[in-house]
Design a protein around this motif. Sequence first.
Motif, PDB file in Angstrom:
ATOM      1  N   ARG A   1       0.817  -1.215   0.000  1.00  0.00           N
ATOM      2  CA  ARG A   1       0.000   0.000   0.000  1.00  0.00           C
ATOM      3  C   ARG A   1       0.851   1.265   0.000  1.00  0.00           C
ATOM      4  O   ARG A   1       0.402   2.322  -0.447  1.00  0.00           O
ATOM      5  CB  ARG A   1      -0.908  -0.031   1.228  1.00  0.00           C
ATOM      6  CG  ARG A   1      -1.534   1.271   1.631  1.00  0.00           C
ATOM      7  CD  ARG A   1      -2.325   1.108   2.920  1.00  0.00           C
ATOM      8  NE  ARG A   1      -2.766   2.363   3.481  1.00  0.00           N
ATOM      9  CZ  ARG A   1      -3.490   2.486   4.589  1.00  0.00           C
ATOM     10  NH1 ARG A   1      -3.842   1.395   5.257  1.00  0.00           N
ATOM     11  NH2 ARG A   1      -3.843   3.668   5.041  1.00  0.00           N
TER      12      ARG A   1
ATOM     13  N   TRP B   1      -7.769  -1.624  -5.022  1.00  0.00           N
ATOM     14  CA  TRP B   1      -7.506  -1.121  -3.676  1.00  0.00           C
ATOM     15  C   TRP B   1      -8.789  -0.627  -3.011  1.00  0.00           C
ATOM     16  O   TRP B   1      -8.990  -0.813  -1.808  1.00  0.00           O
ATOM     17  CB  TRP B   1      -6.475  -0.004  -3.712  1.00  0.00           C
ATOM     18  CG  TRP B   1      -5.061  -0.454  -3.755  1.00  0.00           C
ATOM     19  CD1 TRP B   1      -4.155  -0.243  -4.749  1.00  0.00           C
ATOM     20  CD2 TRP B   1      -4.364  -1.198  -2.740  1.00  0.00           C
ATOM     21  NE1 TRP B   1      -2.952  -0.812  -4.450  1.00  0.00           N
ATOM     22  CE2 TRP B   1      -3.046  -1.402  -3.206  1.00  0.00           C
ATOM     23  CE3 TRP B   1      -4.726  -1.723  -1.509  1.00  0.00           C
ATOM     24  CZ2 TRP B   1      -2.100  -2.101  -2.464  1.00  0.00           C
ATOM     25  CZ3 TRP B   1      -3.776  -2.425  -0.763  1.00  0.00           C
ATOM     26  CH2 TRP B   1      -2.484  -2.597  -1.246  1.00  0.00           C
TER      27      TRP B   1
ATOM     28  N   TYR C   1      -3.949   3.884  -4.183  1.00  0.00           N
ATOM     29  CA  TYR C   1      -4.700   3.315  -3.068  1.00  0.00           C
ATOM     30  C   TYR C   1      -6.100   3.927  -2.975  1.00  0.00           C
ATOM     31  O   TYR C   1      -7.033   3.278  -2.506  1.00  0.00           O
ATOM     32  CB  TYR C   1      -3.943   3.548  -1.758  1.00  0.00           C
ATOM     33  CG  TYR C   1      -4.631   2.972  -0.539  1.00  0.00           C
ATOM     34  CD1 TYR C   1      -4.664   1.598  -0.312  1.00  0.00           C
ATOM     35  CD2 TYR C   1      -5.245   3.809   0.390  1.00  0.00           C
ATOM     36  CE1 TYR C   1      -5.300   1.072   0.794  1.00  0.00           C
ATOM     37  CE2 TYR C   1      -5.885   3.288   1.512  1.00  0.00           C
ATOM     38  CZ  TYR C   1      -5.908   1.925   1.711  1.00  0.00           C
ATOM     39  OH  TYR C   1      -6.550   1.411   2.817  1.00  0.00           O
TER      40      TYR C   1
ATOM     41  N   ASN D   1     -10.233  -2.092   0.420  1.00  0.00           N
ATOM     42  CA  ASN D   1     -10.530  -1.239   1.565  1.00  0.00           C
ATOM     43  C   ASN D   1     -11.934  -1.486   2.102  1.00  0.00           C
ATOM     44  O   ASN D   1     -12.155  -1.550   3.324  1.00  0.00           O
ATOM     45  CB  ASN D   1     -10.351   0.228   1.177  1.00  0.00           C
ATOM     46  CG  ASN D   1     -10.519   1.164   2.352  1.00  0.00           C
ATOM     47  OD1 ASN D   1     -11.592   1.732   2.569  1.00  0.00           O
ATOM     48  ND2 ASN D   1      -9.455   1.346   3.109  1.00  0.00           N
TER      49      ASN D   1
END
Length: 340
Positions: free
Chosen positions: A162, A188, A182, A192
């Motif tokens: 990350r 990503w 990110y 998350n």
Amino acid sequence: MNRASSDILKIMFIGSAIYTEFNLDLISGKEFEYLFQFNLLAIVILSQGKCGLSSCTTCYLLAMAAADMLVISFDIILFRLCFYYFPRSFLEITPVCSIITVLLYAATDCSVWFTITFTCDRFVAVCCQKLKQKYCTEKMAVVILSTTCILLCLKDITLYFRFEPGEIIDNVPWFCKDKRSYYTDPGWIGFNWFETILTPLIPYGLILLLNALTVRHVLVASRVRKELKCQSKGENSSDPEMESRRKSLILLFTMSGNFIILWFVYVLNILYYKISGINPKNYSNSLYMFEQVGVMLLELSCCTNTFIYGMTQSKFRQKLKIMIKYPATVMFPISNTQNN
């Protein structure tokens, strides 16, 4: 118990000061050191198996105490205190701080999910008598805890990728800065969301659901057994089975209540920025303080699980007193023999 409660409040106050960046020069980390030492004592006491608990319950408590120690080691000591007191140390080199981040996420996740597995175990023990013999065993506890730990660690390894260096000095990458991808890359973003749902939304919902089902089952069962007891032996007859269930409920609600209360602010913050779409980095001062208090409380929850549970057990408290008094009995044997 009143003294223990005051100590917990003291730790919460000092932790709040750490995370809101007030009076950092006054914080020595002693309070978290006490929690670390208590969890170490808890591991020693529980490993002896003389606290009147089943081997299955002892296994879960040992796992939670170990996870709590790792949370204090990686998050409070390495990630928070060391970065503040020892800036520009090797801990801030990009690969090192990336590994520390992975370890603290893994420790926090294990602490949370070990609490969930323990709650499931108590639910089965109280509500599912047919499944209890197969599920509530030491062997099954080891399998469940090991599998949970491995899966969570594999998930958190992804976080190593990350970050990117914040600065490069003499060809050495320093600091951990989130990559731009990110926040924009679909992979990503999906990860998350998965991470947020996995911890803490699913655990939060599971604890509320399992506690509600457990209370419902116990209330119905106690009503039926009370009526049967009144018909057969009179109202004043005792019921060992219901007394055992009552103790199990106290132990269960001690752990789950601690989790629900201390994670509440953090869950509210997650729901707020997920629904509103506001990046936490753009928070106002008041929202930032709200976020940091939530982080402080969740980490306090991860550090105090075994502490709060252990204080509800009379045999555990007796063993703890013996261990605390032991150094004095070794250092001053003459006075002890004279008293005898």
